[in-house]
Design an enzyme around this catalytic site. Sequence first.
Site: not given
Length: 337
Positions: A107-109
């Site tokens: 998720v995300c970075t």
Amino acid sequence: MEQRTVLVILFDGVQSLDVTGPVEVFSGAAASRGGAEPAYRIRTASLDGAPVRTSSGLTLVPDSAIADAPAPHTLLVPGGLGSRDADPRLIDWLRMHAPHAQRLVSVCTGAILLAEAGLLDGRRVATHWAYCAQLARDHPSVEVDPDPIFVRDGCVATSAGVTAGIDLALALVEEDQGRDAALLVARYLVVFLRRPGSQAQFSAQLAAQTARREPLREVQQWVTEHPDGDLCVESLAARARLSPRHFARAFQTETGMTPGKYVERVRVEHARRLLEDTSDGIEEVSRACGYGTPEAMRRAFVKTLGAAPAEYRRRFRAPFTAQAASGTAQQAPALHG
């Protein structure tokens, strides 16, 4: 269905919503089975089993150290400020153990951590829009797609920032347990099961910068308010009181996209909303969005979203109206808020 273990990795500086969003989805799916064995067994782990402090200052207490965690079906790696300066031991652990998971999710970075561990080489991935360029630059063997909210590439699934993790988790629940289970969770989390992975991270208005010059800003606003209008370059240039060539060059310089691309995004977004929120027919929607013909809208949808309008409506139309009209109700999963 056999119970699946979801292991969520925690570290200092993690983004709390990257953790709690997907966890609430999997937890809700587990609870929705009533007396049956929960579909998911959710566990969290940090490097040494100690509590971690999120980027917003919350403290999360893991179930165990990663060395003592159960072998997962789904290994989920969240993002956050801590992903940009990760402990080398965590990268080593991911490099050694992540390939054994049947499904690898970021998720995300969190994608940065997977890339550092060499787990994304040769794969198409998504991450937070602000870090797409960095991920592509630091890991040239990774194909970074800056547009979608999530991407599936084999057993690896990666999402854009924060709330996109909820969309991805819902898609995984739908894959595992079917649309009805995912829809039930979405309803009681008060989110819609409607965003396809191919949907852009930004609306046209957010993706495009706001022009500095007022005539160009006025054109942007007019396009948004009149998707069914004459939006050719010549017509828009006349509104800005510029020659078509000067207008096209100035618009792209100040907004970061061509007039045609901006118009295309606005029309697709408007059509999506009508398909999701109204019962208007496909032909009526195509006229309201300036396509002229259903075939023109179909081509735009397939190009942008990977699905024809009718298929898009079937999959992502808001469910509440039909449910209320029927007077029926489904048992809610045991969600507490």
